[in-house]
Design a protein around this motif. Structure first.
Motif, PDB file in Angstrom:
ATOM      1  N   VAL A  77       0.807  -1.212   0.000  1.00 16.06           N
ATOM      2  CA  VAL A  77       0.000   0.000   0.000  1.00 16.06           C
ATOM      3  C   VAL A  77       0.843   1.267   0.000  1.00 16.06           C
ATOM      4  CG1 VAL A  77      -2.021  -1.067   1.031  1.00 16.06           C
ATOM      5  CG2 VAL A  77      -0.293  -0.092   2.499  1.00 16.06           C
ATOM      6  N   ARG A  78       2.111   1.166   0.354  1.00 11.25           N
ATOM      7  CA  ARG A  78       2.982   2.347   0.348  1.00 11.25           C
ATOM      8  C   ARG A  78       3.333   2.772  -1.075  1.00 11.25           C
ATOM      9  NH1 ARG A  78       2.286   2.988   5.296  1.00 11.25           N
ATOM     10  NH2 ARG A  78       3.318   1.832   6.914  1.00 11.25           N
ATOM     11  N   PRO A 105      -2.442   7.717  -3.587  1.00  6.74           N
ATOM     12  CA  PRO A 105      -3.570   7.965  -2.700  1.00  6.74           C
ATOM     13  C   PRO A 105      -4.877   7.927  -3.482  1.00  6.74           C
ATOM     14  CG  PRO A 105      -2.140   9.906  -2.852  1.00  6.74           C
ATOM     15  CD  PRO A 105      -1.527   8.824  -3.665  1.00  6.74           C
ATOM     16  N   LEU A 106      -5.933   7.421  -2.873  1.00  5.57           N
ATOM     17  CA  LEU A 106      -7.200   7.256  -3.555  1.00  5.57           C
ATOM     18  C   LEU A 106      -7.748   8.584  -4.059  1.00  5.57           C
ATOM     19  CD1 LEU A 106      -9.384   5.308  -4.438  1.00  5.57           C
ATOM     20  CD2 LEU A 106     -10.465   5.632  -2.218  1.00  5.57           C
ATOM     21  N   SER A 144       2.405  10.306  -7.600  1.00  6.27           N
ATOM     22  CA  SER A 144       1.969   9.329  -6.605  1.00  6.27           C
ATOM     23  C   SER A 144       3.055   8.994  -5.599  1.00  6.27           C
ATOM     24  CB  SER A 144       1.512   8.051  -7.305  1.00  6.27           C
ATOM     25  OG  SER A 144       2.592   7.504  -8.023  1.00  6.27           O
ATOM     26  N   THR A 145       4.237   9.594  -5.708  1.00  9.38           N
ATOM     27  CA  THR A 145       5.321   9.283  -4.771  1.00  9.38           C
ATOM     28  C   THR A 145       5.683  10.520  -3.973  1.00  9.38           C
ATOM     29  OG1 THR A 145       6.974   9.792  -6.448  1.00  9.38           O
ATOM     30  CG2 THR A 145       6.296   7.502  -6.260  1.00  9.38           C
ATOM     31  N   GLY A 146       6.091  10.312  -2.741  1.00 10.67           N
ATOM     32  CA  GLY A 146       6.527  11.396  -1.893  1.00 10.67           C
ATOM     33  C   GLY A 146       5.368  12.239  -1.399  1.00 10.67           C
ATOM     34  N   GLY A 147       5.622  12.968  -0.352  1.00  5.75           N
ATOM     35  CA  GLY A 147       4.614  13.870   0.185  1.00  5.75           C
ATOM     36  C   GLY A 147       5.051  15.314  -0.048  1.00  5.75           C
ATOM     37  N   HIS A 148       4.150  16.224   0.154  1.00 10.83           N
ATOM     38  CA  HIS A 148       4.490  17.624  -0.101  1.00 10.83           C
ATOM     39  C   HIS A 148       5.532  18.124   0.893  1.00 10.83           C
ATOM     40  CE1 HIS A 148       2.133  19.139   3.302  1.00 10.83           C
ATOM     41  NE2 HIS A 148       1.265  18.193   2.998  1.00 10.83           N
TER      42      HIS A 148
END
Length: 54
Positions: free
Chosen positions: A30-31, A35-36, A45-49
């Motif tokens: 799931v990593r 995100p849905l 779809s990778t990393g966060g802000h």
């Protein structure tokens, strides 16, 4: 009686197929999934802000 046989065959084959698919396919990580809420939006779809801020 014929309808009952077809229903029984259908549901048996469906359950066997789902069981085979669950056993044969690798587990879902799931990593690595997007995100849905972002599915189909064109967002990365990778990393966060927070991790991409400099």
């Amino acid at each position: 009686m014929k309808t009952f046989s077809f229903r029984l065959i259908f549901w048996t084959l469906l359950i066997v197929f789902i069981g085979w698919d669950a056993v044969a396919s690798p587990p879902i990580n799931v990593r690595l999934e997007p995100p849905l809420i972002a599915a189909g939006s064109g967002q990365a779809s990778t990393g966060g802000h927070c991790s991409s801020a400099h």
